[in-house]
Scaffold this motif. Sequence first.
Motif, PDB file in Angstrom:
ATOM      1  N   THR A  17       0.847  -1.198   0.000  1.00  0.00           N
ATOM      2  CA  THR A  17       0.000   0.000   0.000  1.00  0.00           C
ATOM      3  C   THR A  17       0.883   1.249   0.000  1.00  0.00           C
ATOM      4  OG1 THR A  17      -0.159  -0.259   2.386  1.00  0.00           O
ATOM      5  CG2 THR A  17      -2.049  -0.975   1.110  1.00  0.00           C
ATOM      6  N   ARG A  18       0.349   2.315  -0.536  1.00  0.00           N
ATOM      7  CA  ARG A  18       1.075   3.596  -0.526  1.00  0.00           C
ATOM      8  C   ARG A  18       1.144   4.115   0.916  1.00  0.00           C
ATOM      9  NH1 ARG A  18      -1.742   7.646  -3.421  1.00  0.00           N
ATOM     10  NH2 ARG A  18      -3.687   6.502  -3.307  1.00  0.00           N
ATOM     11  N   GLU A  22       0.458   9.828   2.441  1.00  0.00           N
ATOM     12  CA  GLU A  22       0.343  10.224   1.023  1.00  0.00           C
ATOM     13  C   GLU A  22      -1.064   9.936   0.497  1.00  0.00           C
ATOM     14  OE1 GLU A  22       3.214   8.265  -1.741  1.00  0.00           O
ATOM     15  OE2 GLU A  22       1.450   8.002  -3.032  1.00  0.00           O
ATOM     16  N   ARG A  23      -1.567   8.737   0.802  1.00  0.00           N
ATOM     17  CA  ARG A  23      -2.821   8.338   0.141  1.00  0.00           C
ATOM     18  C   ARG A  23      -4.057   9.057   0.678  1.00  0.00           C
ATOM     19  NH1 ARG A  23      -1.799   2.824   3.050  1.00  0.00           N
ATOM     20  NH2 ARG A  23      -3.501   2.790   4.554  1.00  0.00           N
ATOM     21  N   ASN A  28      -7.429   7.909  -4.880  1.00  0.00           N
ATOM     22  CA  ASN A  28      -7.069   6.753  -5.691  1.00  0.00           C
ATOM     23  C   ASN A  28      -6.961   5.509  -4.813  1.00  0.00           C
ATOM     24  OD1 ASN A  28      -6.884   8.625  -7.696  1.00  0.00           O
ATOM     25  ND2 ASN A  28      -4.664   8.808  -7.573  1.00  0.00           N
ATOM     26  N   VAL A  30      -5.604   2.466  -2.731  1.00  0.00           N
ATOM     27  CA  VAL A  30      -4.530   2.608  -1.745  1.00  0.00           C
ATOM     28  C   VAL A  30      -3.249   1.846  -2.133  1.00  0.00           C
ATOM     29  CG1 VAL A  30      -6.143   2.981   0.158  1.00  0.00           C
ATOM     30  CG2 VAL A  30      -5.377   0.657  -0.343  1.00  0.00           C
ATOM     31  N   PHE A 190     -11.343   4.901  -2.969  1.00  0.00           N
ATOM     32  CA  PHE A 190     -10.022   4.417  -2.552  1.00  0.00           C
ATOM     33  C   PHE A 190     -10.006   2.902  -2.350  1.00  0.00           C
ATOM     34  CE2 PHE A 190     -12.073   6.067   1.349  1.00  0.00           C
ATOM     35  CZ  PHE A 190     -12.054   4.948   2.160  1.00  0.00           C
ATOM     36  N   ARG A 303      -9.966  11.487   4.437  1.00  0.00           N
ATOM     37  CA  ARG A 303      -9.698  12.205   3.178  1.00  0.00           C
ATOM     38  C   ARG A 303     -10.379  13.568   3.126  1.00  0.00           C
ATOM     39  NH1 ARG A 303      -8.703   7.325   2.842  1.00  0.00           N
ATOM     40  NH2 ARG A 303      -7.143   6.437   1.415  1.00  0.00           N
ATOM     41  N   GLU A 343      -4.681   4.444   8.448  1.00  0.00           N
ATOM     42  CA  GLU A 343      -4.531   5.886   8.184  1.00  0.00           C
ATOM     43  C   GLU A 343      -4.774   6.745   9.424  1.00  0.00           C
ATOM     44  OE1 GLU A 343      -7.309   6.122   4.995  1.00  0.00           O
ATOM     45  OE2 GLU A 343      -5.991   5.045   3.617  1.00  0.00           O
TER      46      GLU A 343
END
Length: 486
Positions: A17-18, A22-23, A28, A30, A190, A303, A343
């Motif tokens: 996963t990113r 950042e994500r 977008n 993950v 996402f 987000r 997150e």
Amino acid sequence: MADPKGFLTTGREVAQTRPAGERVKDWNEVYVPGSLLPIISKQAGRCMDCGIPFCHNGCPLGNLIPEWNDYAYREDWAAASERLHATNNFPEFTGRLCPAPCESACVLGINQPAVTIKNVEVSIIDKAWGNGDVTPQPPERLSGKTVAVIGSGPAGLAAAQQLTRAGHTVAVYERADRIGGLLRYGIPEFKMEKVHINRRIEQMRAEGTKFRTEVEIGRDIDAAKLRRRYDAVVIAAGATVSRDLPVPGRELNGVHFAMEYLPLANKVQEGDLTVSPITAEGKHVVVIGGGDTGADCVGTAHRQGAASVTQLEIMPKPGEDRNANQPWPTFPMLYKVTSAHEEGGERVYSVSTTHFEGDEDGNVQFLHLVEVEFKDGKLEQKPGTERKIPAQLVTLAMGFTGTDQQNGLVQQFGLELDARGNIARDGQYATNVDGVFVAGDAGRGQSLIVWAIAEGRSAARGVDRFLTGTSELPAPVKPTDRALTV
Ligand SMILES: Cc1cc2nc3c(=O)[nH]c(=O)nc-3n(C[C@H](O)[C@H](O)[C@H](O)COP(=O)(O)OP(=O)(O)OC[C@H]3O[C@@H](n4cnc5c(N)ncnc54)[C@H](O)[C@@H]3O)c2cc1C
Ligand code: SF4
């Protein structure tokens, strides 16, 4: 067998996963794009091609997992895709979103980490799309029979694709403005970017399936009239009545069902809205309900720039290992850290909401809760544990109670409901009304995408037999056939 020593020499490795920081700045998916392909053949090589592949039974679709693992190991992507599509119309949905009960049933999982079946599945289908191996499969001849499918979620789409390919003329009716059901409006971008739905719809259109959006059967078209117009009808209308929390303060501004909140975020991503009318930006957010819908609210709130996110669950925190009463190969209830939980935010277990507190303008400001525990099999409040937490946006994600169609198509068709409020059906997915079938959440209650696809395929066979007296479509999975799953 892919690699006779694969399970001894290769450890389990999953999609990267990113970084969380950042994500959360975008919507977008993950995962790190392209991170799976270099490792996936070796991962597929861990499959032992067991004499009795329990993973087949763990998967409601009966996916032929060892067969496509073998092709993936050999990098024969076209053959792998053919085997995958033999049982699954939409592996790009399940490969991204399925909780993978197959992996809980993997024989390797008895004493080692299971094969990464879901990652292999998504790699095969992404490769197939990239290589141009996913093409329309229109029928060779038409039957002259017509079928209406009500609802365009995974159950309706699977039924429609199977019936179109069998030669029937199929129209899908959808009350929303876009096709996809909860895949479109509910599941956040996402978790699955909507491009995956769009290209399937294009494939289905090219095969001959017709789509009619913004038409609600039971309101815009009378259900009985629809039945007269078509030779058969499949109801795949979902189970969208959210479970409510009737405590004092429920009426305050800022207390919403998850399914009021999430689709608006989807609409922003579709470009219909600039900003969601219900946004978490700068707010203390509380999500009530510890399941997947709740996790989707958590990821969405991150987000949108929430000040804090707290997820409440009435049940105790699940364990990280199987309980004795959930042995292999069943699907166990385990503590899960989803991408949304990675997150940030806090998860609080064994608590119950007693009431909401608002300001003078009627906006929610605090949520009052109390700790609970099981005593003699009953959930009881623990005296002296009451407290309040800041809450300027509250989402209720406590599950769903059945179809919202009681006054619409249920009444107009004269359909019988089962004891749980879902549309009753027999082993062929036929309702009590001649020529009317039901598939997915509408008959099963809120469940999983993999079950919706399995039921859509199965109902299609029932419809095909009803229309022609026989069917070459795959044999039905009955709701109780594959019991290892959730
Ligand atoms: C927020 C959320 C997240 C989820 N995440 C996951 C996940 O990660 N993995 C997973 O496996 N499952 C997940 N699920 C469950 C999964 O989405 C459902 O089980 C699945 O979509 C059911 O498919 P379906 O086709 O039966 O119904 P739905 O997807 O609900 O589609 C029903 C469609 O019928 C339409 N409709 C209803 N009535 C009418 C009418 N009268 N006329 C015309 N159209 C009508 C609705 O507008 C809707 O588009 C999630 C559910 C939610 C709510
Ligand atoms: S659909 Fe789900 S259960 Fe079936 S193979 Fe894919 S991940 Fe496993």
